[in-house]
Design an enzyme around this catalytic site. Sequence first.
Site, PDB file in Angstrom:
ATOM      1  N   HIS A  66       2.440 -52.504 -17.031  1.00  0.00           N
ATOM      2  CA  HIS A  66       1.687 -53.259 -16.015  1.00  0.00           C
ATOM      3  C   HIS A  66       0.390 -53.812 -16.759  1.00  0.00           C
ATOM      4  O   HIS A  66      -0.596 -53.295 -17.122  1.00  0.00           O
ATOM      5  CB  HIS A  66       1.012 -52.210 -15.274  1.00  0.00           C
ATOM      6  CG  HIS A  66       0.256 -52.688 -13.963  1.00  0.00           C
ATOM      7  ND1 HIS A  66       0.585 -52.081 -12.825  1.00  0.00           N
ATOM      8  CD2 HIS A  66      -0.592 -53.864 -13.613  1.00  0.00           C
ATOM      9  CE1 HIS A  66      -0.189 -52.757 -11.940  1.00  0.00           C
ATOM     10  NE2 HIS A  66      -0.973 -53.776 -12.510  1.00  0.00           N
ATOM     11  N   ARG A  70      -2.375 -63.406 -17.590  1.00  0.00           N
ATOM     12  CA  ARG A  70      -2.910 -64.595 -16.986  1.00  0.00           C
ATOM     13  C   ARG A  70      -2.345 -66.150 -17.066  1.00  0.00           C
ATOM     14  O   ARG A  70      -3.049 -67.102 -16.768  1.00  0.00           O
ATOM     15  CB  ARG A  70      -4.385 -64.460 -17.505  1.00  0.00           C
ATOM     16  CG  ARG A  70      -5.288 -63.268 -17.134  1.00  0.00           C
ATOM     17  CD  ARG A  70      -5.693 -63.071 -15.761  1.00  0.00           C
ATOM     18  NE  ARG A  70      -6.463 -62.118 -15.228  1.00  0.00           N
ATOM     19  CZ  ARG A  70      -6.243 -61.121 -14.555  1.00  0.00           C
ATOM     20  NH1 ARG A  70      -5.102 -61.029 -13.687  1.00  0.00           N
ATOM     21  NH2 ARG A  70      -7.064 -60.159 -14.309  1.00  0.00           N
ATOM     22  N   ASP A 157       2.073 -57.152  -7.255  1.00  0.00           N
ATOM     23  CA  ASP A 157       0.905 -56.663  -7.459  1.00  0.00           C
ATOM     24  C   ASP A 157      -0.446 -57.475  -7.389  1.00  0.00           C
ATOM     25  O   ASP A 157      -0.557 -58.575  -7.725  1.00  0.00           O
ATOM     26  CB  ASP A 157       0.903 -56.342  -9.036  1.00  0.00           C
ATOM     27  CG  ASP A 157      -0.122 -55.619  -9.651  1.00  0.00           C
ATOM     28  OD1 ASP A 157      -0.617 -54.463  -9.237  1.00  0.00           O
ATOM     29  OD2 ASP A 157      -1.136 -55.958 -10.595  1.00  0.00           O
ATOM     30  N   HIS A 184       2.036 -52.235  -5.486  1.00  0.00           N
ATOM     31  CA  HIS A 184       0.606 -51.770  -5.375  1.00  0.00           C
ATOM     32  C   HIS A 184       0.108 -51.401  -4.062  1.00  0.00           C
ATOM     33  O   HIS A 184       0.362 -52.101  -3.236  1.00  0.00           O
ATOM     34  CB  HIS A 184      -0.144 -53.242  -5.788  1.00  0.00           C
ATOM     35  CG  HIS A 184      -1.329 -53.339  -5.584  1.00  0.00           C
ATOM     36  ND1 HIS A 184      -2.498 -53.746  -6.628  1.00  0.00           N
ATOM     37  CD2 HIS A 184      -2.124 -53.287  -4.404  1.00  0.00           C
ATOM     38  CE1 HIS A 184      -3.771 -53.803  -6.301  1.00  0.00           C
ATOM     39  NE2 HIS A 184      -3.593 -53.264  -4.716  1.00  0.00           N
ATOM     40  N   ASP A 310      -2.791 -51.446 -16.557  1.00  0.00           N
ATOM     41  CA  ASP A 310      -3.117 -52.415 -15.755  1.00  0.00           C
ATOM     42  C   ASP A 310      -4.463 -53.336 -16.587  1.00  0.00           C
ATOM     43  O   ASP A 310      -5.612 -53.738 -15.849  1.00  0.00           O
ATOM     44  CB  ASP A 310      -3.976 -51.766 -14.590  1.00  0.00           C
ATOM     45  CG  ASP A 310      -4.274 -52.850 -13.535  1.00  0.00           C
ATOM     46  OD1 ASP A 310      -4.002 -54.055 -13.475  1.00  0.00           O
ATOM     47  OD2 ASP A 310      -4.661 -52.223 -12.446  1.00  0.00           O
TER      48      ASP A 310
HETATM   49  O1  DOR Z   1      -8.526 -54.536 -10.949  1.00  0.00           O
HETATM   50  C1  DOR Z   1      -7.384 -54.896 -10.629  1.00  0.00           C
HETATM   51  N1  DOR Z   1      -7.146 -56.234 -11.293  1.00  0.00           N
HETATM   52  N2  DOR Z   1      -6.484 -54.614  -9.773  1.00  0.00           N
HETATM   53  C2  DOR Z   1      -5.397 -55.418  -9.256  1.00  0.00           C
HETATM   54  O2  DOR Z   1      -4.676 -55.087  -8.505  1.00  0.00           O
HETATM   55  C3  DOR Z   1      -5.440 -56.864  -9.931  1.00  0.00           C
HETATM   56  C4  DOR Z   1      -5.920 -56.964 -11.183  1.00  0.00           C
HETATM   57  C5  DOR Z   1      -6.041 -58.343 -11.815  1.00  0.00           C
HETATM   58  O3  DOR Z   1      -5.328 -59.067 -11.567  1.00  0.00           O
HETATM   59  O4  DOR Z   1      -7.360 -58.654 -11.978  1.00  0.00           O
END
Ligand code: DOR
Length: 433
Positions: A66, A70, A157, A184, A310
């Site tokens: 995960h 970007r 997500d 998610h 994440d």
């Molecule tokens: O904190 C988070 N940031 N949770 C998410 O589900 C998306 C992620 C993001 O893309 O910044």
Amino acid sequence: MAERTRLVIAGGTVIDATGERPADVLVGRDGTIAAVGEGLAAGAGGADRILDARGCIVSPGLVDLHVHLRQPGGEQAETVESGSRAAVLGGFCAVVAMPNTNPSIDSAALVREVQELGRASLCQVEVAGAITVDRAGERLAPMAEMAALGVRLFTDDGAGVQDTAVMRRALEYASDLGVRLAQHCEVDSLAAGGHMHEGEWSSRLGIPGIPAEAEEIMVMRDVALSRLTGAPVHFQHLSTAGSVAIVEAARRSGLAVTAEVAPHHFTLTDESCASYDSRFKVNPPLRPADDVAAVRTALARGSLDAIATDHAPHTADAKDRAFEEAPPGMLGLETALALALTELDLAPAEVLALLSWQPARIAGIDGAHGGPVAAGRPANLCVFDPSAIWTPDDSGGASRSRNTPYVGRRLRGRVRHTLVAGEALVVDGEAQR
Ligand code: DOR
């Protein structure tokens, strides 16, 4: 690719799913492990280079299910290249890139674009495809076209699939294609307007909250849908005691559910938000101590499958906004292994199961990652010193962003070398390109 050398990783302790033993690892020019055993460095078997692993653990490379890289669209915050550099510095040889980019990765063309960027990066980049078109939760994305390009994990997500019938159809479709859906879990109508966990601290701080139930209700629903469809479901970044209990019960009843947790959900509580520092804003939000304890207990019991970072880079401009205006997310790739080693009461082999071979299986890349450190296997390897003490600074490491909440925290365990397909991309803690 830089020219490969024949090298020996010397003097370390090899730990993989088969056990633990002192051994040198000889890596051939073809990117695979040529031999594993004691004394290989002595004659160096014709090796061009020796990487010192004394005091270190030599393991299969880490695998992160995960990450947010970007691209396309968010290049000021991260690129596949910069994210992959953070990955190898954190010991990861493979990462799964989330599709909540701009545009979303919801078509074969977008998958190809990110795969291409991945091939030019430092680690293996697996692309997760969106479940629905533009992650809008309405129409199914062309999952078959994406699966034909090798996509094995699908998720919206950043958002959960809200419509139960859409999720059911997606699971049936995924089952036919032999791919896995990851969710998610967040019920939008309960989470809307919230910026942190709903509880004592949100009341005290006057920040609108997101109840634990916003996550748990969707976990419950998707367990039921897994039962209905027979399809496996992977739960992303679980954060509450209730979610963990639901998953444990589902597994006991024999359902094919798997789950990951993020390091911040076993190391930080919602009390951190009292600083109004947006580096502590994340989604799902940081939870109270009881939830953190439940996540840790589940990890110790072996009832969760993976630690996934994440990793969510955001520019300083975005994170410098007021807590309620700032986007959720924190960096994770360069601190995950150390946080797990420092904070969890687990043996290194147990930490590695959660960060390497178990996630490799969920991602469907266990042919090349997470396997035994043995002759003939691809040399995707992480060499780390489990007792090195260090403290993250506010530079953000190799990421283009700096939004780490761990600045100044004392951590134990540091990556020394990372090899991807036999190439030493991190040596003595420094990226080689
Ligand atoms: O904190 C988070 N940031 N949770 C998410 O589900 C998306 C992620 C993001 O893309 O910044």
